[in-house]
Design an enzyme around this catalytic site. Sequence first.
Site, PDB file in Angstrom:
ATOM      1  N   ASP A   3       0.848  -1.189   0.000  1.00 49.63           N
ATOM      2  CA  ASP A   3       0.000   0.000   0.000  1.00 49.63           C
ATOM      3  C   ASP A   3       0.886   1.242   0.000  1.00 49.63           C
ATOM      4  O   ASP A   3       2.096   1.161   0.044  1.00 49.63           O
ATOM      5  CB  ASP A   3      -0.928   0.007   1.219  1.00 49.63           C
ATOM      6  CG  ASP A   3      -0.185  -0.073   2.549  1.00 49.63           C
ATOM      7  OD1 ASP A   3       1.070  -0.043   2.554  1.00 49.63           O
ATOM      8  OD2 ASP A   3      -0.847  -0.173   3.570  1.00 49.63           O
ATOM      9  N   GLY A  30       8.293  -3.426   4.871  1.00 48.73           N
ATOM     10  CA  GLY A  30       9.146  -3.245   3.706  1.00 48.73           C
ATOM     11  C   GLY A  30       8.511  -3.827   2.465  1.00 48.73           C
ATOM     12  O   GLY A  30       7.532  -4.569   2.527  1.00 48.73           O
ATOM     13  N   HIS A  31       9.047  -3.455   1.339  1.00 52.50           N
ATOM     14  CA  HIS A  31       8.599  -3.977   0.061  1.00 52.50           C
ATOM     15  C   HIS A  31       9.846  -4.418  -0.691  1.00 52.50           C
ATOM     16  O   HIS A  31      10.765  -3.636  -0.895  1.00 52.50           O
ATOM     17  CB  HIS A  31       7.839  -2.910  -0.721  1.00 52.50           C
ATOM     18  CG  HIS A  31       7.423  -3.367  -2.076  1.00 52.50           C
ATOM     19  ND1 HIS A  31       6.643  -4.477  -2.272  1.00 52.50           N
ATOM     20  CD2 HIS A  31       7.691  -2.884  -3.300  1.00 52.50           C
ATOM     21  CE1 HIS A  31       6.450  -4.650  -3.568  1.00 52.50           C
ATOM     22  NE2 HIS A  31       7.078  -3.683  -4.212  1.00 52.50           N
ATOM     23  N   ARG A 133       1.064  18.228  17.334  1.00 56.20           N
ATOM     24  CA  ARG A 133       1.753  19.372  16.728  1.00 56.20           C
ATOM     25  C   ARG A 133       3.037  19.741  17.449  1.00 56.20           C
ATOM     26  O   ARG A 133       3.421  20.903  17.510  1.00 56.20           O
ATOM     27  CB  ARG A 133       0.816  20.578  16.644  1.00 56.20           C
ATOM     28  CG  ARG A 133      -0.395  20.312  15.804  1.00 56.20           C
ATOM     29  CD  ARG A 133      -1.320  21.480  15.759  1.00 56.20           C
ATOM     30  NE  ARG A 133      -2.494  21.136  14.973  1.00 56.20           N
ATOM     31  CZ  ARG A 133      -3.542  21.893  14.875  1.00 56.20           C
ATOM     32  NH1 ARG A 133      -3.601  23.052  15.487  1.00 56.20           N
ATOM     33  NH2 ARG A 133      -4.564  21.518  14.143  1.00 56.20           N
TER      34      ARG A 133
END
Length: 166
Positions: A3, A30-31, A133
């Site tokens: 994704d 990971g890819h 933030r």
Amino acid sequence: WGDEGKGKVVDVFTPNYDIIARFQGGPNAGHTLEFNGQKHVLHTIPSGIFHKETKNIIGNGVIIDPYIFDQEIQKLRAAGLTPEDNLYVSKKAHLILPTHRLLDAVYEHAKGANKIGSTLKGIGPCYTDKISRGGLRVGDLVNENFSERYAKKKQQHLAIAENYSF
């Protein structure tokens, strides 16, 4: 199937697009891509990086671990690529700090039997800083007061960690 700018679907469609973007997520998964018998593992950088004509964007929803990011860049360079030619990083993307990893481990340990199985890469604490933030961003790296802001954030994280006793 992956994704967020990395995965099999992205690999299949990349040649048909000018831009591949990661819009959120961190380096927890990971890819792996394989070209000419050589494996390439990406955690942060979009998989379109292997197509010189494709612009690859790391958007402001992505959190970046500078160490993991640098390792990816160095491995791409070692493979003969020049990622600086087609990789763009949002100045608003948040940075995972070493103390985010510390907090991740502290929070996970504090949950005891109810732990969630964190990857301990600091992702949750980094997103906490992003949402509140109070995190540091890529664009902050060029500000003259970055060292001061980093030191302050580090001390805040250490103070939180010290409140937990095991």
